[in-house]
Design a protein around this motif. Structure first.
Motif, PDB file in Angstrom:
ATOM      1  N   PRO A 104       0.820  -1.132   0.125  1.00 40.83           N
ATOM      2  CA  PRO A 104       0.001  -0.168   0.200  1.00 40.83           C
ATOM      3  C   PRO A 104       1.028   1.101   0.054  1.00 40.83           C
ATOM      4  O   PRO A 104       2.179   1.245   0.522  1.00 40.83           O
ATOM      5  CB  PRO A 104      -0.812  -0.117   1.233  1.00 40.83           C
ATOM      6  N   ARG A 105       0.285   2.219  -0.703  1.00 37.85           N
ATOM      7  CA  ARG A 105       1.276   3.571  -0.585  1.00 37.85           C
ATOM      8  C   ARG A 105       0.883   4.609   0.198  1.00 37.85           C
ATOM      9  O   ARG A 105       1.472   5.660   0.437  1.00 37.85           O
ATOM     10  CB  ARG A 105       1.013   3.897  -2.373  1.00 37.85           C
ATOM     11  N   TYR A 106      -0.625   4.708   0.923  1.00 38.06           N
ATOM     12  CA  TYR A 106      -0.876   5.743   1.623  1.00 38.06           C
ATOM     13  C   TYR A 106      -1.696   5.403   2.994  1.00 38.06           C
ATOM     14  O   TYR A 106      -2.063   4.289   3.025  1.00 38.06           O
ATOM     15  CB  TYR A 106      -1.981   6.592   0.663  1.00 38.06           C
ATOM     16  N   ARG A 110      -0.355   1.981   4.665  1.00 38.35           N
ATOM     17  CA  ARG A 110       0.912   2.091   4.541  1.00 38.35           C
ATOM     18  C   ARG A 110       1.800   1.936   5.681  1.00 38.35           C
ATOM     19  O   ARG A 110       2.717   0.963   5.826  1.00 38.35           O
ATOM     20  CB  ARG A 110       1.433   3.144   3.944  1.00 38.35           C
ATOM     21  N   LYS A 174       1.438   9.284   5.036  1.00 41.38           N
ATOM     22  CA  LYS A 174       1.512   9.630   3.695  1.00 41.38           C
ATOM     23  C   LYS A 174       0.095   9.829   2.999  1.00 41.38           C
ATOM     24  O   LYS A 174      -0.562   8.675   3.005  1.00 41.38           O
ATOM     25  CB  LYS A 174       2.263   8.856   2.613  1.00 41.38           C
ATOM     26  N   ARG A 175      -0.337  10.913   2.523  1.00 42.33           N
ATOM     27  CA  ARG A 175      -1.780  11.015   2.210  1.00 42.33           C
ATOM     28  C   ARG A 175      -1.756  10.879   0.516  1.00 42.33           C
ATOM     29  O   ARG A 175      -0.819  11.258  -0.091  1.00 42.33           O
ATOM     30  CB  ARG A 175      -2.249  12.385   2.409  1.00 42.33           C
ATOM     31  N   GLU A 176      -2.976  10.268   0.266  1.00 43.93           N
ATOM     32  CA  GLU A 176      -3.326  10.084  -1.160  1.00 43.93           C
ATOM     33  C   GLU A 176      -3.213  11.555  -1.906  1.00 43.93           C
ATOM     34  O   GLU A 176      -4.186  12.491  -1.354  1.00 43.93           O
ATOM     35  CB  GLU A 176      -4.693   9.378  -1.430  1.00 43.93           C
ATOM     36  N   LYS A 178      -4.722  14.635  -3.866  1.00 43.29           N
ATOM     37  CA  LYS A 178      -6.177  14.946  -4.092  1.00 43.29           C
ATOM     38  C   LYS A 178      -6.124  14.960  -5.670  1.00 43.29           C
ATOM     39  O   LYS A 178      -5.419  15.607  -6.403  1.00 43.29           O
ATOM     40  CB  LYS A 178      -6.630  16.222  -3.679  1.00 43.29           C
ATOM     41  N   ARG A 179      -7.245  14.398  -6.138  1.00 44.59           N
ATOM     42  CA  ARG A 179      -7.420  14.340  -7.685  1.00 44.59           C
ATOM     43  C   ARG A 179      -8.408  15.079  -7.869  1.00 44.59           C
ATOM     44  O   ARG A 179      -9.442  15.618  -7.310  1.00 44.59           O
ATOM     45  CB  ARG A 179      -7.907  12.982  -8.238  1.00 44.59           C
TER      46      ARG A 179
END
Length: 195
Positions: A104-106, A110, A174-176, A178-179
């Motif tokens: 996982p990245r965020y 994570r 670490k936050r994803e 924003k898109r």
């Protein structure tokens, strides 16, 4: 002799891993492949025995004996995850298995992943610390155990660094990113129909 044995064990680890995966997926002999993979711990037992015999025969404990203990600790702590990592990729590549899961990245996922990784490194360092302490006791107060103690300090640093890294992902996740909301393409007006 100890360094040559460590190198031989490392080479044998990867040879057994490759052979186990080749039998398991390439030759379609999963039991034979599993048997080869289960032989991995024998390498550490052999290295441990050779190191103990070397010390028993009167060798002065030095950095090589410490390195042997660290190698055994790292194989105990990280060997299983390395085999699982390679097995998942071989199953996907050669046996049509599912793609290996990515880390996982965020966020919390994570942080949990980083604590698991840190846990494996901590186990490796603790096993190495225990073996190093056993070697210190085995040598006794008469021998020079400075090099073994130096390896113990390095293992404590390793534990500290891994805990700090994992804690940083917990305290500062670490936050994803924003898109931006997707814009619908503007519809072009259709030309007026001919009559």
């Amino acid at each position: 002799m100890i360094v040559a044995m460590i190198i031989a064990c490392e080479v044998a680890f990867w040879v057994l891993l490759a052979a186990g995966l080749a039998f398991r997926y390439g030759l379609r002999m999963p039991r034979t492949g599993l048997l080869l993979l289960l032989c991995e711990p024998l390498l550490e037992i052999v290295l441990f025995a050779v190191t103990a015999i070397d010390l028993k025969n009167g060798a002065e404990p030095d950095w090589r004996h410490g390195l042997a203990a660290v190698y055994i600790g790292f194989t105990v702590g990280l060997g299983h995850s390395t085999i699982k990592w390679a097995d998942a990729r071989a199953a996907h590549r050669f046996a049509g298995g599912p793609p290996p899961a990515r880390a996982p990245r965020y966020g919390t996922a994570r942080a949990v992943h980083e604590w698991k990784v840190a846990g494996r490194w901590v186990v490796a360092a603790l096993v190495a610390l225990a073996l190093l302490q056993a070697a210190v006791w085995y040598v006794g107060g008469d021998g020079d155990t400075g090099s073994l103690r130096a390896w113990q300090v390095r293992m404590l640093w390793l534990i500290g660094i891994n805990v700090i890294i994992a804690a940083s992902y917990t305290l500062f996740p670490k936050r994803e990113p924003k898109r931006e909301p997707e814009r619908k393409p503007e519809r072009k007006p259709e030309p007026a129909e001919r009559r």
